[in-house]
Scaffold this motif. Structure first.
Motif, short mmCIF file in Angstrom:
data_model
loop_
_atom_site.label_atom_id
_atom_site.label_comp_id
_atom_site.label_asym_id
_atom_site.label_seq_id
_atom_site.Cartn_x
_atom_site.Cartn_y
_atom_site.Cartn_z
N ARG A 10 0.70 -1.30 -0.01
CA ARG A 10 -0.09 -0.21 0.08
C ARG A 10 0.95 0.98 0.06
O ARG A 10 0.63 2.17 -0.73
N LEU A 11 1.85 1.24 0.67
CA LEU A 11 2.76 2.20 1.02
C LEU A 11 3.44 2.59 -0.35
O LEU A 11 3.50 3.59 -1.05
N GLY B 18 -5.56 -3.16 -2.32
CA GLY B 18 -5.44 -4.36 -1.51
C GLY B 18 -6.80 -4.81 -0.95
O GLY B 18 -6.87 -5.76 -0.05
N GLY B 19 -7.87 -4.14 -1.48
CA GLY B 19 -9.11 -4.75 -0.77
C GLY B 19 -9.40 -6.20 -0.79
O GLY B 19 -10.03 -6.52 -0.07
N TYR B 59 -11.37 0.85 2.12
CA TYR B 59 -12.57 0.88 2.92
C TYR B 59 -13.44 -0.21 3.20
O TYR B 59 -13.60 -0.73 2.12
N VAL B 60 -13.78 -0.24 4.34
CA VAL B 60 -14.79 -1.49 4.90
C VAL B 60 -15.69 -0.76 5.56
O VAL B 60 -15.59 0.25 6.57
N SER B 68 -11.31 3.09 7.63
CA SER B 68 -10.26 3.23 6.50
C SER B 68 -9.17 2.58 6.86
O SER B 68 -8.67 2.12 8.22
N SER B 69 -8.03 2.39 5.82
CA SER B 69 -6.90 1.67 5.86
C SER B 69 -7.18 0.09 6.59
O SER B 69 -6.43 -0.22 7.44
N ALA B 70 -8.21 -0.33 5.98
CA ALA B 70 -9.03 -1.44 6.68
C ALA B 70 -7.70 -2.74 6.67
O ALA B 70 -7.03 -2.71 5.40
N ASP B 71 -7.55 -3.50 7.72
CA ASP B 71 -6.97 -4.66 7.78
C ASP B 71 -7.61 -5.40 8.72
O ASP B 71 -8.68 -5.00 9.38
#
Lengths: 487, 86
Positions: A10-11, B18-19, B59-60, B68-71
Protein backbone atom coordinates in the motif's frame (compact mmCIF):
# COMPACT_ATOMS: atom_id res chain seq x y z
CA UNK A 1 -0.87 -11.15 0.31
CA UNK A 2 -0.74 -11.28 4.10
CA UNK A 3 -1.23 -8.38 6.49
CA UNK A 4 2.40 -7.21 6.47
CA UNK A 5 2.72 -7.46 2.72
CA UNK A 6 -0.45 -5.44 2.43
CA UNK A 7 1.09 -2.62 4.41
CA UNK A 8 4.29 -2.38 2.35
CA UNK A 9 2.46 -2.72 -0.95
CA UNK A 10 0.00 0.00 0.00
CA UNK A 11 2.83 2.32 0.88
CA UNK A 12 4.54 1.68 -2.46
CA UNK A 13 1.31 2.16 -4.37
CA UNK A 14 0.50 5.39 -2.55
CA UNK A 15 3.87 6.80 -3.63
CA UNK A 16 3.14 5.83 -7.24
CA UNK A 17 -0.32 7.41 -7.16
CA UNK A 18 1.09 10.66 -5.77
CA UNK A 19 3.87 10.62 -8.32
CA UNK A 20 1.45 10.21 -11.21
CA UNK A 21 -0.77 12.94 -9.76
CA UNK A 22 2.31 15.16 -9.63
CA UNK A 23 3.04 14.36 -13.27
CA UNK A 24 -0.49 15.34 -14.22
CA UNK A 25 -0.26 18.58 -12.22
CA UNK A 26 0.92 22.02 -13.33
CA UNK A 27 4.31 21.64 -11.66
CA UNK A 28 5.68 18.10 -11.86
CA UNK A 29 9.14 18.73 -10.33
CA UNK A 30 7.89 20.72 -7.34
CA UNK A 31 4.98 18.40 -6.58
CA UNK A 32 7.31 15.42 -6.81
CA UNK A 33 9.66 17.07 -4.32
CA UNK A 34 6.73 17.50 -1.94
CA UNK A 35 5.61 13.83 -1.93
CA UNK A 36 7.51 12.82 1.25
CA UNK A 37 6.25 15.95 3.04
CA UNK A 38 2.67 15.36 1.99
CA UNK A 39 2.77 11.78 3.15
CA UNK A 40 4.46 12.71 6.44
CA UNK A 41 3.60 16.35 7.18
CA UNK A 42 4.83 18.27 10.21
CA UNK A 43 3.64 16.76 13.52
CA UNK A 44 2.28 13.71 11.73
CA UNK A 45 2.24 10.29 13.26
CA UNK A 46 5.33 8.18 12.71
CA UNK A 47 3.91 4.77 11.92
CA UNK A 48 7.03 2.77 11.11
CA UNK A 49 10.42 4.35 11.79
CA UNK A 50 12.24 6.32 14.46
CA UNK A 51 11.19 9.79 13.36
CA UNK A 52 9.41 11.72 10.66
CA UNK A 53 12.71 12.62 8.97
CA UNK A 54 13.72 9.04 8.43
CA UNK A 55 10.26 8.22 7.10
CA UNK A 56 10.53 11.08 4.66
CA UNK A 57 14.00 9.94 3.66
CA UNK A 58 12.68 6.50 2.84
CA UNK A 59 9.68 7.92 1.00
CA UNK A 60 12.06 10.05 -1.02
CA UNK A 61 13.92 6.88 -2.05
CA UNK A 62 10.66 5.15 -2.93
CA UNK A 63 9.73 8.11 -5.11
CA UNK A 64 13.09 7.79 -6.86
CA UNK A 65 12.25 4.21 -7.79
CA UNK A 66 8.88 5.42 -9.05
CA UNK A 67 10.74 7.87 -11.26
CA UNK A 68 12.72 4.93 -12.62
CA UNK A 69 16.11 5.57 -11.02
CA UNK A 70 18.50 3.33 -9.13
CA UNK A 71 18.36 4.20 -5.46
CA UNK A 72 21.89 2.79 -5.12
CA UNK A 73 23.22 5.53 -7.44
CA UNK A 74 21.54 8.37 -5.55
CA UNK A 75 23.94 10.94 -4.06
CA UNK A 76 21.23 12.06 -1.57
CA UNK A 77 22.03 15.69 -2.45
CA UNK A 78 20.03 15.90 -5.64
CA UNK A 79 16.43 16.93 -4.99
CA UNK A 80 13.44 14.97 -6.19
CA UNK A 81 12.53 17.98 -8.33
CA UNK A 82 15.78 17.59 -10.26
CA UNK A 83 15.23 13.86 -10.59
CA UNK A 84 11.72 14.49 -11.92
CA UNK A 85 13.17 16.73 -14.64
CA UNK A 86 15.81 14.12 -15.45
CA UNK A 87 13.12 11.45 -15.76
CA UNK A 88 11.42 13.56 -18.42
CA UNK A 89 14.63 13.80 -20.43
CA UNK A 90 15.49 10.13 -20.24
CA UNK A 91 15.64 8.34 -23.57
CA UNK A 92 16.14 4.77 -22.39
CA UNK A 93 14.95 3.19 -19.19
CA UNK A 94 17.48 1.69 -16.77
CA UNK A 95 18.22 -1.91 -17.79
CA UNK A 96 18.06 -3.52 -14.36
CA UNK A 97 14.53 -3.74 -13.05
CA UNK A 98 15.09 -3.82 -9.28
CA UNK A 99 16.60 -1.45 -6.75
CA UNK A 100 17.02 -1.48 -2.97
CA UNK A 101 16.13 1.30 -0.52
CA UNK A 102 19.27 1.19 1.61
CA UNK A 103 17.82 3.19 4.49
CA UNK A 104 14.81 0.91 4.72
CA UNK A 105 16.91 -2.22 4.57
CA UNK A 106 19.36 -1.49 7.36
CA UNK A 107 17.01 -2.67 10.08
CA UNK A 108 17.51 -6.28 9.11
CA UNK A 109 19.88 -8.55 11.03
CA UNK A 110 22.17 -10.83 9.10
CA UNK A 111 21.13 -14.47 8.95
CA UNK A 112 22.56 -16.57 11.77
CA UNK A 113 22.21 -19.75 13.76
CA UNK A 114 21.59 -19.13 17.44
CA UNK A 115 21.30 -21.30 20.53
CA UNK A 116 18.34 -20.02 22.55
CA UNK A 117 17.83 -19.99 26.33
CA UNK A 118 15.98 -23.25 25.92
CA UNK A 119 19.25 -25.19 25.63
CA UNK A 120 18.97 -27.96 28.22
CA UNK A 121 22.69 -28.56 28.65
CA UNK A 122 22.19 -32.20 27.74
CA UNK A 123 24.81 -34.91 28.08
CA UNK A 124 24.63 -36.18 24.50
CA UNK A 125 25.39 -32.79 22.94
CA UNK A 126 24.20 -33.69 19.47
CA UNK A 127 24.74 -30.11 18.34
CA UNK A 128 28.48 -30.28 18.92
CA UNK A 129 28.68 -33.68 17.27
CA UNK A 130 26.66 -32.60 14.28
CA UNK A 131 28.79 -29.53 13.53
CA UNK A 132 31.35 -30.26 10.85
CA UNK A 133 33.08 -26.92 11.30
CA UNK A 134 33.84 -27.06 15.02
CA UNK A 135 31.78 -23.94 15.59
CA UNK A 136 29.95 -25.12 18.70
CA UNK A 137 31.48 -25.11 22.14
CA UNK A 138 30.10 -25.41 25.63
CA UNK A 139 30.28 -22.33 27.82
CA UNK A 140 28.66 -21.88 31.24
CA UNK A 141 26.37 -24.87 30.86
CA UNK A 142 25.12 -23.99 27.43
CA UNK A 143 26.04 -24.51 23.80
CA UNK A 144 27.45 -21.46 22.08
CA UNK A 145 28.04 -20.96 18.38
CA UNK A 146 31.13 -19.16 17.14
CA UNK A 147 29.80 -16.97 14.32
CA UNK A 148 33.25 -16.87 12.71
CA UNK A 149 33.29 -20.62 12.17
CA UNK A 150 29.55 -21.18 11.60
CA UNK A 151 28.62 -21.86 7.96
CA UNK A 152 24.88 -21.68 8.72
CA UNK A 153 24.37 -25.19 7.38
CA UNK A 154 21.63 -25.84 9.94
CA UNK A 155 22.81 -29.33 10.94
CA UNK A 156 22.75 -28.39 14.64
CA UNK A 157 19.25 -26.97 14.27
CA UNK A 158 18.08 -30.34 12.97
CA UNK A 159 20.05 -32.29 15.57
CA UNK A 160 18.82 -30.59 18.75
CA UNK A 161 16.22 -32.87 20.36
CA UNK A 162 14.68 -29.87 22.14
CA UNK A 163 14.39 -27.65 19.10
CA UNK A 164 16.39 -25.11 21.10
CA UNK A 165 18.57 -23.91 18.21
CA UNK A 166 17.10 -21.60 15.62
CA UNK A 167 18.25 -20.35 12.28
CA UNK A 168 17.14 -16.82 11.48
CA UNK A 169 16.93 -15.77 7.87
CA UNK A 170 17.06 -12.56 5.92
CA UNK A 171 13.75 -12.68 4.05
CA UNK A 172 15.09 -11.36 0.73
CA UNK A 173 18.09 -13.71 0.74
CA UNK A 174 15.86 -16.59 1.69
CA UNK A 175 13.33 -15.85 -1.05
CA UNK A 176 15.89 -15.48 -3.84
CA UNK A 177 16.12 -18.76 -5.77
CA UNK A 178 19.53 -17.93 -7.26
CA UNK A 179 21.48 -16.26 -4.43
CA UNK A 180 21.51 -12.89 -6.17
CA UNK A 181 20.69 -10.73 -3.15
CA UNK A 182 22.85 -10.56 -0.05
CA UNK A 183 23.99 -8.11 2.58
CA UNK A 184 27.13 -6.16 1.80
CA UNK A 185 29.79 -5.14 4.32
CA UNK A 186 27.58 -2.25 5.49
CA UNK A 187 24.64 -4.54 6.16
CA UNK A 188 22.60 -3.32 3.18
CA UNK A 189 21.01 -5.79 0.83
CA UNK A 190 22.67 -5.66 -2.58
CA UNK A 191 21.44 -7.16 -5.80
CA UNK A 192 24.07 -8.82 -7.93
CA UNK A 193 22.73 -7.96 -11.36
CA UNK A 194 24.88 -10.63 -13.02
CA UNK A 195 23.00 -13.27 -11.05
CA UNK A 196 19.56 -11.64 -10.69
CA UNK A 197 16.80 -13.14 -12.82
CA UNK A 198 14.43 -10.26 -11.93
CA UNK A 199 11.77 -12.62 -10.61
CA UNK A 200 10.82 -10.16 -7.88
CA UNK A 201 10.50 -12.71 -5.09
CA UNK A 202 12.61 -10.41 -2.89
CA UNK A 203 10.23 -7.53 -3.57
CA UNK A 204 7.35 -9.46 -2.04
CA UNK A 205 9.42 -11.08 0.69
CA UNK A 206 10.90 -7.98 2.32
CA UNK A 207 8.78 -7.00 5.33
CA UNK A 208 10.17 -3.46 5.11
CA UNK A 209 9.27 -3.09 1.46
CA UNK A 210 12.88 -2.19 0.76
CA UNK A 211 13.12 -3.68 -2.73
CA UNK A 212 11.48 -1.67 -5.47
CA UNK A 213 10.89 -1.96 -9.17
CA UNK A 214 12.21 0.95 -11.18
CA UNK A 215 9.09 2.23 -12.82
CA UNK A 216 8.66 3.33 -16.42
CA UNK A 217 5.25 4.81 -15.79
CA UNK A 218 6.49 8.39 -16.20
CA UNK A 219 8.16 7.50 -19.52
CA UNK A 220 4.88 6.04 -20.78
CA UNK A 221 2.67 8.87 -19.53
CA UNK A 222 5.08 11.38 -21.03
CA UNK A 223 4.77 9.79 -24.47
CA UNK A 224 0.99 9.75 -24.16
CA UNK A 225 1.06 13.42 -23.20
CA UNK A 226 3.27 14.23 -26.19
CA UNK A 227 0.47 12.90 -28.36
CA UNK A 228 2.34 9.83 -29.59
CA UNK A 229 0.48 6.73 -30.67
CA UNK A 230 0.90 4.55 -27.59
CA UNK A 231 -0.46 1.00 -27.72
CA UNK A 232 -1.08 -1.25 -24.73
CA UNK A 233 -0.37 -4.98 -24.91
CA UNK A 234 -2.11 -6.58 -21.99
CA UNK A 235 -0.96 -9.80 -20.35
CA UNK A 236 -3.62 -12.52 -20.00
CA UNK A 237 -3.22 -12.32 -16.20
CA UNK A 238 -4.71 -8.82 -16.15
CA UNK A 239 -8.22 -10.21 -16.55
CA UNK A 240 -7.85 -11.68 -13.07
CA UNK A 241 -6.50 -8.58 -11.41
CA UNK A 242 -8.87 -5.80 -12.21
CA UNK A 243 -12.27 -5.23 -10.60
CA UNK A 244 -14.38 -5.20 -13.76
CA UNK A 245 -15.44 -7.35 -16.68
CA UNK A 246 -12.69 -8.25 -19.21
CA UNK A 247 -14.63 -6.29 -21.83
CA UNK A 248 -14.27 -3.07 -19.81
CA UNK A 249 -10.49 -3.09 -19.72
CA UNK A 250 -10.09 -1.66 -23.21
CA UNK A 251 -12.16 1.40 -22.44
CA UNK A 252 -10.25 1.97 -19.17
CA UNK A 253 -6.92 1.92 -21.02
CA UNK A 254 -8.23 4.20 -23.76
CA UNK A 255 -9.29 6.65 -21.03
CA UNK A 256 -5.69 6.69 -19.77
CA UNK A 257 -4.67 7.75 -23.26
CA UNK A 258 -3.57 4.56 -24.98
CA UNK A 259 -4.68 4.64 -28.59
CA UNK A 260 -5.30 0.92 -28.96
CA UNK A 261 -5.27 -2.24 -26.87
CA UNK A 262 -4.13 -5.73 -27.88
CA UNK A 263 -4.45 -8.87 -25.84
CA UNK A 264 -1.14 -10.71 -25.53
CA UNK A 265 -3.35 -13.81 -25.62
CA UNK A 266 -3.33 -13.21 -29.38
CA UNK A 267 0.37 -14.06 -29.44
CA UNK A 268 -0.21 -16.91 -26.99
CA UNK A 269 -2.18 -18.69 -29.70
CA UNK A 270 0.91 -18.52 -31.93
CA UNK A 271 3.19 -19.64 -29.09
CA UNK A 272 0.94 -22.65 -28.43
CA UNK A 273 0.83 -23.84 -32.04
CA UNK A 274 4.54 -23.14 -32.62
CA UNK A 275 5.47 -24.94 -29.44
CA UNK A 276 3.29 -27.96 -30.30
CA UNK A 277 4.99 -28.18 -33.71
CA UNK A 278 8.46 -27.74 -32.19
CA UNK A 279 7.71 -30.44 -29.64
CA UNK A 280 6.52 -32.88 -32.30
CA UNK A 281 9.73 -32.43 -34.30
CA UNK A 282 11.85 -32.86 -31.21
CA UNK A 283 10.11 -36.08 -30.19
CA UNK A 284 10.49 -37.41 -33.72
CA UNK A 285 14.20 -36.65 -33.50
CA UNK A 286 14.42 -38.62 -30.28
CA UNK A 287 14.50 -35.80 -27.74
CA UNK A 288 13.68 -37.05 -24.24
CA UNK A 289 11.80 -33.91 -23.21
CA UNK A 290 11.26 -30.22 -23.91
CA UNK A 291 10.62 -27.30 -21.61
CA UNK A 292 8.36 -24.33 -22.30
CA UNK A 293 9.91 -20.95 -23.09
CA UNK A 294 7.42 -18.23 -22.20
CA UNK A 295 8.32 -17.34 -18.60
CA UNK A 296 10.79 -14.46 -18.54
CA UNK A 297 12.09 -15.43 -15.11
CA UNK A 298 12.81 -18.94 -16.34
CA UNK A 299 14.46 -17.67 -19.53
CA UNK A 300 16.77 -15.49 -17.44
CA UNK A 301 17.51 -18.46 -15.21
CA UNK A 302 18.50 -20.55 -18.24
CA UNK A 303 20.72 -17.77 -19.54
CA UNK A 304 22.49 -17.02 -16.26
CA UNK A 305 22.42 -20.21 -14.22
CA UNK A 306 21.24 -23.18 -16.23
CA UNK A 307 22.81 -23.07 -19.71
CA UNK A 308 22.91 -26.86 -19.80
CA UNK A 309 19.12 -27.00 -20.20
CA UNK A 310 19.10 -24.59 -23.14
CA UNK A 311 19.09 -27.35 -25.81
CA UNK A 312 15.86 -28.64 -24.29
CA UNK A 313 14.05 -25.29 -24.19
CA UNK A 314 11.46 -24.79 -26.92
CA UNK A 315 12.42 -22.44 -29.73
CA UNK A 316 8.93 -20.95 -29.69
CA UNK A 317 8.91 -17.27 -28.77
CA UNK A 318 6.85 -15.77 -25.98
CA UNK A 319 3.26 -14.57 -26.49
CA UNK A 320 4.52 -11.02 -26.00
CA UNK A 321 7.05 -11.49 -28.81
CA UNK A 322 4.45 -12.56 -31.37
CA UNK A 323 1.91 -9.96 -30.27
CA UNK A 324 4.45 -7.14 -30.45
CA UNK A 325 5.50 -8.32 -33.91
CA UNK A 326 1.90 -8.09 -35.12
CA UNK A 327 1.39 -4.68 -33.51
CA UNK A 328 4.58 -3.20 -34.98
CA UNK A 329 3.65 -4.50 -38.40
CA UNK A 330 0.25 -2.83 -38.20
CA UNK A 331 1.50 0.32 -36.43
CA UNK A 332 5.21 0.78 -37.20
CA UNK A 333 5.52 4.18 -35.53
CA UNK A 334 3.62 3.33 -32.38
CA UNK A 335 5.11 3.16 -28.89
CA UNK A 336 4.30 -0.30 -27.52
CA UNK A 337 3.76 -0.86 -23.80
CA UNK A 338 3.45 -4.26 -22.22
CA UNK A 339 1.13 -4.36 -19.19
CA UNK A 340 2.81 -6.95 -17.00
CA UNK A 341 2.01 -8.98 -13.89
CA UNK A 342 5.69 -9.32 -13.01
CA UNK A 343 9.09 -7.63 -13.01
CA UNK A 344 10.96 -10.31 -14.93
CA UNK A 345 9.42 -9.29 -18.25
CA UNK A 346 11.45 -6.09 -17.98
CA UNK A 347 14.51 -7.98 -19.21
CA UNK A 348 12.66 -9.52 -22.11
CA UNK A 349 11.25 -6.13 -23.10
CA UNK A 350 14.73 -4.66 -23.02
CA UNK A 351 15.96 -7.25 -25.51
CA UNK A 352 12.99 -6.89 -27.84
CA UNK A 353 13.02 -3.82 -30.09
CA UNK A 354 9.31 -4.31 -30.82
CA UNK A 355 8.36 -3.55 -27.21
CA UNK A 356 9.28 -0.08 -25.97
CA UNK A 357 8.10 -0.08 -22.37
CA UNK A 358 6.64 -2.09 -19.58
CA UNK A 359 4.31 -1.02 -16.83
CA UNK A 360 3.14 -3.51 -14.27
CA UNK A 361 -0.31 -4.03 -12.78
CA UNK A 362 0.52 -1.97 -9.69
CA UNK A 363 1.57 0.97 -11.86
CA UNK A 364 -1.52 0.58 -14.02
CA UNK A 365 -3.70 0.55 -10.90
CA UNK A 366 -1.97 3.66 -9.57
CA UNK A 367 -2.54 5.40 -12.92
CA UNK A 368 -6.25 4.59 -12.85
CA UNK A 369 -6.54 6.02 -9.34
CA UNK A 370 -4.52 9.14 -10.15
CA UNK A 371 -6.75 9.82 -13.15
CA UNK A 372 -9.92 9.04 -11.21
CA UNK A 373 -11.02 6.32 -13.60
CA UNK A 374 -13.67 4.12 -11.99
CA UNK A 375 -13.18 0.98 -13.95
CA UNK A 376 -16.52 -0.68 -13.39
CA UNK A 377 -18.25 2.26 -15.08
CA UNK A 378 -16.18 1.81 -18.25
CA UNK A 379 -17.86 0.82 -21.49
CA UNK A 380 -17.84 -2.76 -22.63
CA UNK A 381 -16.03 -3.43 -25.86
CA UNK A 382 -15.00 -6.73 -27.42
CA UNK A 383 -11.44 -7.26 -28.63
CA UNK A 384 -11.05 -7.42 -32.40
CA UNK A 385 -9.11 -10.65 -32.21
CA UNK A 386 -10.84 -13.52 -30.45
CA UNK A 387 -8.21 -15.35 -28.44
CA UNK A 388 -8.63 -19.03 -27.66
CA UNK A 389 -9.59 -20.53 -24.33
CA UNK A 390 -6.07 -21.88 -23.85
CA UNK A 391 -4.39 -18.56 -24.69
CA UNK A 392 -6.54 -16.80 -22.12
CA UNK A 393 -5.53 -19.40 -19.56
CA UNK A 394 -1.80 -19.12 -20.33
CA UNK A 395 -1.38 -17.20 -17.10
CA UNK A 396 -2.45 -20.13 -14.94
CA UNK A 397 -0.07 -22.81 -13.78
CA UNK A 398 -0.52 -25.72 -16.19
CA UNK A 399 -2.06 -23.36 -18.74
CA UNK A 400 0.86 -23.39 -21.16
CA UNK A 401 1.12 -27.17 -21.10
CA UNK A 402 -2.65 -27.38 -21.69
CA UNK A 403 -2.33 -25.13 -24.72
CA UNK A 404 0.35 -27.37 -26.24
CA UNK A 405 -1.85 -30.41 -25.63
CA UNK A 406 -4.78 -28.61 -27.30
CA UNK A 407 -2.66 -27.57 -30.30
CA UNK A 408 -0.98 -30.97 -30.58
CA UNK A 409 -1.25 -32.56 -34.03
CA UNK A 410 0.63 -35.79 -33.37
CA UNK A 411 -0.22 -39.11 -31.85
CA UNK A 412 -2.88 -38.68 -29.16
CA UNK A 413 -1.60 -39.10 -25.63
CA UNK A 414 2.05 -38.59 -26.61
CA UNK A 415 2.30 -35.33 -24.65
CA UNK A 416 2.96 -35.97 -20.97
CA UNK A 417 3.09 -32.66 -19.12
CA UNK A 418 5.20 -32.07 -16.03
CA UNK A 419 4.38 -28.87 -14.19
CA UNK A 420 7.12 -26.88 -12.46
CA UNK A 421 4.90 -24.61 -10.42
CA UNK A 422 7.34 -22.01 -9.15
CA UNK A 423 11.11 -21.68 -9.26
CA UNK A 424 12.92 -22.28 -6.01
CA UNK A 425 16.15 -24.01 -5.03
CA UNK A 426 14.51 -27.45 -5.20
CA UNK A 427 12.85 -27.07 -8.59
CA UNK A 428 16.02 -25.56 -10.04
CA UNK A 429 17.96 -28.57 -8.78
CA UNK A 430 15.43 -30.89 -10.45
CA UNK A 431 15.72 -29.01 -13.74
CA UNK A 432 19.50 -29.20 -13.59
CA UNK A 433 19.27 -32.93 -13.04
CA UNK A 434 16.98 -33.39 -16.08
CA UNK A 435 19.46 -31.46 -18.21
CA UNK A 436 22.50 -33.33 -16.91
CA UNK A 437 21.07 -36.82 -17.26
CA UNK A 438 19.07 -36.00 -20.38
CA UNK A 439 16.00 -37.62 -18.94
CA UNK A 440 12.88 -36.77 -17.02
CA UNK A 441 10.95 -39.71 -15.62
CA UNK A 442 7.82 -37.73 -14.82
CA UNK A 443 6.96 -36.77 -18.40
CA UNK A 444 8.20 -35.11 -21.56
CA UNK A 445 6.74 -31.61 -21.71
CA UNK A 446 8.05 -29.56 -18.80
CA UNK A 447 6.12 -26.38 -18.19
CA UNK A 448 8.17 -23.95 -16.12
CA UNK A 449 6.67 -20.95 -14.38
CA UNK A 450 8.66 -18.83 -12.00
CA UNK A 451 5.74 -17.90 -9.73
CA UNK A 452 3.74 -20.61 -7.91
CA UNK A 453 0.28 -20.32 -9.43
CA UNK A 454 1.51 -18.92 -12.74
CA UNK A 455 1.54 -15.35 -14.01
CA UNK A 456 -1.63 -14.56 -12.05
CA UNK A 457 0.64 -14.84 -8.99
CA UNK A 458 3.21 -12.42 -10.39
CA UNK A 459 4.88 -10.13 -7.91
CA UNK A 460 3.20 -6.97 -9.21
CA UNK A 461 -0.35 -8.34 -9.09
CA UNK A 462 -3.22 -6.60 -7.33
CA UNK A 463 -5.78 -9.17 -6.28
CA UNK A 464 -5.61 -12.57 -4.62
CA UNK A 465 -4.56 -15.73 -6.39
CA UNK A 466 -7.86 -17.46 -5.72
CA UNK A 467 -10.05 -14.72 -7.16
CA UNK A 468 -7.71 -14.13 -10.09
CA UNK A 469 -7.77 -17.82 -10.94
CA UNK A 470 -11.56 -17.84 -11.04
CA UNK A 471 -11.81 -14.73 -13.20
CA UNK A 472 -9.19 -15.88 -15.71
CA UNK A 473 -10.84 -19.30 -15.85
CA UNK A 474 -14.28 -17.73 -16.45
CA UNK A 475 -12.86 -15.61 -19.26
CA UNK A 476 -11.14 -18.68 -20.71
CA UNK A 477 -14.44 -20.59 -20.75
CA UNK A 478 -15.90 -17.93 -23.04
CA UNK A 479 -13.20 -18.57 -25.64
CA UNK A 480 -13.06 -21.32 -28.21
CA UNK A 481 -10.62 -24.16 -27.63
CA UNK A 482 -7.54 -24.50 -29.83
CA UNK A 483 -8.24 -28.21 -29.89
CA UNK A 484 -11.70 -27.73 -31.36
CA UNK A 485 -12.16 -29.52 -34.65
CA UNK A 486 -9.51 -32.09 -33.79
CA UNK A 487 -10.83 -35.63 -34.19
CA UNK B 1 -30.23 -11.61 16.27
CA UNK B 2 -29.45 -9.53 13.25
CA UNK B 3 -26.19 -10.26 11.53
CA UNK B 4 -23.37 -7.74 11.49
CA UNK B 5 -22.91 -6.70 7.88
CA UNK B 6 -19.33 -6.43 6.65
CA UNK B 7 -19.08 -4.73 3.27
CA UNK B 8 -15.78 -4.53 1.43
CA UNK B 9 -15.46 -1.91 -1.25
CA UNK B 10 -14.44 -3.28 -4.61
CA UNK B 11 -14.06 0.04 -6.38
CA UNK B 12 -10.87 0.66 -8.35
CA UNK B 13 -9.06 2.51 -5.56
CA UNK B 14 -9.86 0.02 -2.81
CA UNK B 15 -9.05 -2.90 -5.08
CA UNK B 16 -5.64 -1.50 -6.03
CA UNK B 17 -4.89 -0.70 -2.40
CA UNK B 18 -5.37 -4.33 -1.39
CA UNK B 19 -9.12 -4.61 -0.79
CA UNK B 20 -9.35 -8.10 -2.18
CA UNK B 21 -6.59 -9.36 0.12
CA UNK B 22 -8.44 -7.82 3.07
CA UNK B 23 -11.63 -9.51 1.92
CA UNK B 24 -9.98 -12.90 1.71
CA UNK B 25 -8.54 -12.44 5.21
CA UNK B 26 -11.94 -11.42 6.56
CA UNK B 27 -13.55 -14.40 4.84
CA UNK B 28 -11.55 -16.67 7.11
CA UNK B 29 -13.60 -15.24 9.99
CA UNK B 30 -16.86 -16.88 8.91
CA UNK B 31 -15.65 -20.00 10.68
CA UNK B 32 -15.24 -18.15 13.95
CA UNK B 33 -18.39 -16.04 13.78
CA UNK B 34 -20.53 -18.58 11.89
CA UNK B 35 -23.94 -16.95 11.39
CA UNK B 36 -23.16 -13.73 13.20
CA UNK B 37 -21.62 -11.86 10.28
CA UNK B 38 -22.44 -11.43 6.62
CA UNK B 39 -19.64 -10.52 4.20
CA UNK B 40 -20.18 -8.94 0.82
CA UNK B 41 -18.36 -6.95 -1.85
CA UNK B 42 -19.88 -3.65 -2.84
CA UNK B 43 -19.21 -0.98 -5.45
CA UNK B 44 -17.31 2.19 -4.64
CA UNK B 45 -18.60 4.07 -1.56
CA UNK B 46 -17.29 7.28 -3.08
CA UNK B 47 -15.11 8.04 -0.06
CA UNK B 48 -11.87 7.78 -1.99
CA UNK B 49 -12.39 10.65 -4.43
CA UNK B 50 -11.95 13.40 -1.84
CA UNK B 51 -8.45 14.92 -2.03
CA UNK B 52 -6.00 12.60 -0.25
CA UNK B 53 -8.48 10.01 0.91
CA UNK B 54 -7.27 7.46 -1.65
CA UNK B 55 -4.32 6.93 0.65
CA UNK B 56 -6.64 5.57 3.36
CA UNK B 57 -8.06 2.85 1.09
CA UNK B 58 -9.18 0.10 1.28
CA UNK B 59 -12.41 1.02 3.03
CA UNK B 60 -14.64 -1.47 4.79
CA UNK B 61 -18.08 -0.83 6.26
CA UNK B 62 -19.13 -2.76 9.36
CA UNK B 63 -22.84 -1.99 9.66
CA UNK B 64 -22.85 1.81 9.60
CA UNK B 65 -19.24 2.29 10.65
CA UNK B 66 -16.60 3.03 8.05
CA UNK B 67 -13.08 1.69 8.55
CA UNK B 68 -10.23 3.32 6.66
CA UNK B 69 -6.85 1.67 5.87
CA UNK B 70 -8.72 -1.50 6.66
CA UNK B 71 -6.89 -4.58 7.78
CA UNK B 72 -7.93 -7.72 9.58
CA UNK B 73 -7.28 -6.44 13.12
CA UNK B 74 -9.28 -3.25 12.65
CA UNK B 75 -12.22 -5.09 11.15
CA UNK B 76 -12.27 -7.72 13.90
CA UNK B 77 -12.18 -5.01 16.57
CA UNK B 78 -15.28 -3.33 15.14
CA UNK B 79 -17.11 -6.63 14.62
CA UNK B 80 -16.46 -7.56 18.25
CA UNK B 81 -17.70 -4.20 19.45
CA UNK B 82 -20.89 -4.49 17.38
CA UNK B 83 -21.55 -8.02 18.60
CA UNK B 84 -21.16 -6.93 22.21
CA UNK B 85 -23.43 -3.95 21.58
CA UNK B 86 -20.84 -1.51 22.85
Amino acid sequence: MNNSELETKRLKREVLIRLIKAFLSEDFPENTRLIPYEMRPKYSEVPFRCCVYKERGILRARTLAGLGFSIEDDDEKTTLATYAKKALERQRPDPNPLTVVESACHSCQAARVYVTDLCQNCVARPCMNSCRFGAISHVNGRSVIDPEKCKKCGMCVASCPYGAIIKTVVPCENACPVGAIAKDEHGFARIDTDKCISCGKCVSACPFGAVHAKSQVIDVLRKIKEGREVIALIAPALMGHIPCKPEQIQDALLKIGFSKVYEVAQGADITATTEAKDFKERLENGAPFMTTSCCAGYNELVKKHLPEIKPYVSDAHTPLYYTAEIVKKEHPDAVTVFISPCFAKRREVLDNPNVNHLINFEELGATLIALGIEIDTCEEKEFEYKSSKEAREFALTGGVANSVVAAWQGEPGAVKPVIVNGLDKTSIRDLRLYAKTGQCQAGNLIEVMCCPGGCIAGNACLGTLKDAFKKVKDYGEQGQSLGKGKE
Amino acid sequence: MEKVKVKICEGTTCFVMGGQAVKSMISTLTEKYKDKIEISSVRCFGTCNKSDSFSKAPYVMVDDEQISSADLEKVIAVIERKLNNE
